[in-house]
Design a protein around this motif. Structure first.
Motif, PDB file in Angstrom:
ATOM      1  N   ASP A  59      -0.938  -4.013 -13.245  1.00 22.55           N
ATOM      2  CA  ASP A  59       0.359  -3.436 -13.594  1.00 22.55           C
ATOM      3  C   ASP A  59       0.329  -1.983 -13.120  1.00 22.55           C
ATOM      4  O   ASP A  59      -0.211  -1.110 -13.794  1.00 22.55           O
ATOM      5  CB  ASP A  59       0.588  -3.517 -15.103  1.00 22.55           C
ATOM      6  N   ALA A  60       0.905  -1.731 -11.961  1.00 22.96           N
ATOM      7  CA  ALA A  60       0.825  -0.393 -11.369  1.00 22.96           C
ATOM      8  C   ALA A  60       1.571   0.641 -12.190  1.00 22.96           C
ATOM      9  O   ALA A  60       1.140   1.794 -12.272  1.00 22.96           O
ATOM     10  CB  ALA A  60       1.372  -0.427  -9.940  1.00 22.96           C
ATOM     11  N   GLN A  61       2.675   0.246 -12.810  1.00 27.21           N
ATOM     12  CA  GLN A  61       3.461   1.204 -13.588  1.00 27.21           C
ATOM     13  C   GLN A  61       2.667   1.682 -14.811  1.00 27.21           C
ATOM     14  O   GLN A  61       2.649   2.876 -15.125  1.00 27.21           O
ATOM     15  CB  GLN A  61       4.779   0.581 -14.026  1.00 27.21           C
ATOM     16  N   THR A 105     -11.580   7.566  -8.328  1.00 27.70           N
ATOM     17  CA  THR A 105     -10.978   6.739  -9.373  1.00 27.70           C
ATOM     18  C   THR A 105      -9.460   6.745  -9.264  1.00 27.70           C
ATOM     19  O   THR A 105      -8.860   7.653  -8.662  1.00 27.70           O
ATOM     20  CB  THR A 105     -11.358   7.216 -10.795  1.00 27.70           C
ATOM     21  N   ILE A 106      -8.846   5.743  -9.876  1.00 31.59           N
ATOM     22  CA  ILE A 106      -7.394   5.604  -9.809  1.00 31.59           C
ATOM     23  C   ILE A 106      -6.695   6.731 -10.563  1.00 31.59           C
ATOM     24  O   ILE A 106      -5.707   7.296 -10.078  1.00 31.59           O
ATOM     25  CB  ILE A 106      -6.981   4.217 -10.356  1.00 31.59           C
ATOM     26  N   VAL A 166      -1.450   5.760  -2.559  1.00 29.08           N
ATOM     27  CA  VAL A 166      -1.243   4.308  -2.533  1.00 29.08           C
ATOM     28  C   VAL A 166      -2.392   3.615  -1.800  1.00 29.08           C
ATOM     29  O   VAL A 166      -2.919   2.590  -2.268  1.00 29.08           O
ATOM     30  CB  VAL A 166       0.108   3.974  -1.870  1.00 29.08           C
ATOM     31  N   LEU A 167      -2.786   4.150  -0.650  1.00 27.72           N
ATOM     32  CA  LEU A 167      -3.903   3.571   0.106  1.00 27.72           C
ATOM     33  C   LEU A 167      -5.186   3.625  -0.708  1.00 27.72           C
ATOM     34  O   LEU A 167      -5.966   2.662  -0.756  1.00 27.72           O
ATOM     35  CB  LEU A 167      -4.099   4.322   1.420  1.00 27.72           C
ATOM     36  N   THR A 168      -5.431   4.776  -1.333  1.00 25.38           N
ATOM     37  CA  THR A 168      -6.636   4.954  -2.132  1.00 25.38           C
ATOM     38  C   THR A 168      -6.656   3.990  -3.308  1.00 25.38           C
ATOM     39  O   THR A 168      -7.700   3.396  -3.624  1.00 25.38           O
ATOM     40  CB  THR A 168      -6.743   6.406  -2.618  1.00 25.38           C
ATOM     41  N   GLU A 169      -5.516   3.819  -3.945  1.00 17.07           N
ATOM     42  CA  GLU A 169      -5.456   2.896  -5.083  1.00 17.07           C
ATOM     43  C   GLU A 169      -5.819   1.480  -4.651  1.00 17.07           C
ATOM     44  O   GLU A 169      -6.518   0.754  -5.374  1.00 17.07           O
ATOM     45  CB  GLU A 169      -4.073   2.921  -5.719  1.00 17.07           C
ATOM     46  N   LEU A 212       4.111  -1.959   2.381  1.00 18.93           N
ATOM     47  CA  LEU A 212       3.388  -2.308   1.161  1.00 18.93           C
ATOM     48  C   LEU A 212       3.282  -1.111   0.220  1.00 18.93           C
ATOM     49  O   LEU A 212       3.205   0.035   0.658  1.00 18.93           O
ATOM     50  CB  LEU A 212       1.976  -2.798   1.502  1.00 18.93           C
ATOM     51  N   ARG A 213       3.224  -1.420  -1.059  1.00 20.04           N
ATOM     52  CA  ARG A 213       2.942  -0.400  -2.076  1.00 20.04           C
ATOM     53  C   ARG A 213       1.781  -0.895  -2.937  1.00 20.04           C
ATOM     54  O   ARG A 213       0.644  -0.858  -2.514  1.00 20.04           O
ATOM     55  CB  ARG A 213       4.196  -0.115  -2.912  1.00 20.04           C
ATOM     56  N   TYR A 214       2.069  -1.395  -4.122  1.00 16.08           N
ATOM     57  CA  TYR A 214       0.996  -1.788  -5.036  1.00 16.08           C
ATOM     58  C   TYR A 214       0.874  -3.314  -5.112  1.00 16.08           C
ATOM     59  O   TYR A 214       1.878  -4.015  -5.226  1.00 16.08           O
ATOM     60  CB  TYR A 214       1.267  -1.230  -6.436  1.00 16.08           C
TER      61      TYR A 214
END
Length: 462
Positions: free
Chosen positions: A434-436, A143-144, A413-416, A289-291
């Motif tokens: 919304d990653a934040q 999970t995230i 980050v990859l897992t997310e 890349l990020r989110y």
């Protein structure tokens, strides 16, 4: 079954005896406190958890690194783990990792975790809090919320971490970065990633009935924090599920364990969770890349409890670090992107791969298409360090070197990304992320998958 662990003198005991005897010794920094790096002259004492499946080979890879020693092993299945126990007869063996850590904790420097996805967090977090260096199989978590917690805990602990995604520090991966950053195909606005997985069952319903649990297997520990369900060992010989996995080349009849856990949402993360981290480790580094800001998906045969037979997942990323907005598309279950016109006549796309579409051309893997264009291209200087791969990088980091290429901060980050894709598959709609705030902003029901409840008395303290 638990074999008695060997009991060499603990380091703290040695130092105490040495002081009493008037022996001068240099005390390692990690004994005195602070960041627990280990001098190259010392032995790194490693414990392995989940060493019957993929862990059988991977713990041997750890043991092959200079200066490492396997001192403890843990698995819930005595039979499945027996081959690994035989490889390391000097190691203490356990079923419950909590018992292992209680009894062996003083002499363990590092922990390898090779269990199914749903138990990564409950094993890794206590290890981090105990100051152990940790290597975990991909994806980092199921999970995230879990991956965010582990990334934060790893940073706080200051230990060396690694996730077993395909290294982004190999010569091929570094060359790809250098080519894209050199402008070999201009601005990259699309990337396509595909896999021939799943090889295990997906797109199925839960089997009926209940079977006795073998004495050699702890079903309750295997279930861990997921919701309890009846134990069923194997699919019937004439089942459609078994026909599916045989066609994919998987000889295992297991419903859940061993290996076939991946197709169940309670225990695994499907083809995207299994293979996405491998591919994305290269793609995310090369394209910085990020989110993503949004994710959408189309999939075949999606049931409430199991991952689909095949899926296409589309991510939208904003402009970043001089690069334009990007669309990243994932394919699995035998699906592939459209064949690029630049591919040589008579050639087809491989069964799995990465492809980058730029304003001035196409890269497949790490080569420009067509081949004549690749031959005419002058490779840029090698500005990125080529490193020693998954296990060597982890050991180097444990000994005070630079962080491993897929340390937990990066692996989070990859897992997310793969987990966001799975949520889009389950919701069958476009989701804005919304990653934040760690929330979907356009569809509240999807947020129930960001942080799923724990069961059976388990908890994850953040």
């Amino acid at each position: 079954m638990m074999r008695k662990a060997h009991s060499p003198i603990h380091r703290r005991q040695f130092l105490a005896h040495a002081a009493l005897a008037g022996v001068f010794t240099i005390v390692p920094r990690r004994v005195l406190g602070g960041v627990r790096y280990i001098a190259p002259s010392e032995t790194i004492q490693v414990a392995g958890v989940g060493i019957g499946g993929v862990g059988h080979g991977q713990i041997q890879s750890v043991a092959k690194q200079e200066g490492t020693r396997i001192v403890a092993l843990c698995d819930v299945d005595d039979v499945y783990a027996a081959k690994t126990y035989e490889k390391f007869p000097e190691a203490g063996t356990y079923r419950d990792f909590r018992v292992m850590m209680e009894k062996e904790g003083d002499r363990i420097d590092a922990v390898y975790c090779g269990t199914p996805d749903h138990t990564h967090a409950v094993i890794v977090l206590p290890a981090l809090k105990a100051g152990k260096h940790v290597c975990c199989v991909k994806p980092l978590t199921r999970t995230i919320r879990e991956e965010r917690i582990l990334a934060k805990a790893a940073a706080k602990a200051g230990v060396a971490t690694q996730v077993t995604a395909s290294p982004n520090t190999s010569d091929e991966a570094c060359r790809l970065c250098e080519m894209i950053w050199d402008g070999a195909i201009g601005d990259v606005r699309e990337a396509h990633v595909w896999s021939n997985r799943p090889l295990w069952p997906q797109g199925m319903l839960r089997p009926q009935g209940q079977e006795p649990v073998p004495d050699t297997f702890d079903w309750n520990l295997w279930i861990g924090p997921s919701s309890m369900r009846p134990f069923v060992d194997q699919w019937p010989e004439d089942s459609l599920v078994l026909r599916q996995v045989k066609a994919n080349g998987n000889p295992m009849r297991a419903v859940y364990h061993p290996w076939n856990f991946r197709g169940w949402w309670d225990f695994g993360t499907g083809a995207l969770g299994d293979m996405g981290c491998h591919h994305f480790n290269h793609v995310f580094r090369a394209l910085k890349l990020r989110y993503p800001t949004s994710v959408s998906a189309n999939a075949s045969q999606v049931f409430a409890e199991s991952a689909p037979l095949a899926s296409v997942v589309t991510y939208e990323f904003p402009a970043r670090d001089g690069m334009p907005p990007l669309r990243l598309v994932w394919y699995d279950g035998g699906l592939k992107p459209p064949r690029p016109a630049e591919l040589e006549p008579g050639q087809e796309l491989p069964d799995s791969g990465n492809m980058y579409i730029g304003d001035k051309g196409v890269i497949l893997g790490s080569r420009i298409l067509p081949e004549e264009k690749m031959k005419a291209y002058e490779l840029p200087p090698k500005t990125l360090e080529r490193r020693s791969g998954t296990w060597g990088e982890w050991v180097e980091a444990i000994c005070g070197g630079q962080p491993a290429g897929c340390h937990f901060g990066w692996a989070s980050v990859l897992t997310e990304a793969v987990l966001l894709g799975n949520i889009a598959i389950r919701e069958d709609r476009r989701l804005d992320w919304d990653a934040q705030k760690m929330r979907f902003t356009n569809h509240e029901p999807a947020n129930r998958y960001v942080d799923e409840p724990y069961h059976n008395g388990w908890s994850l303290e953040s």
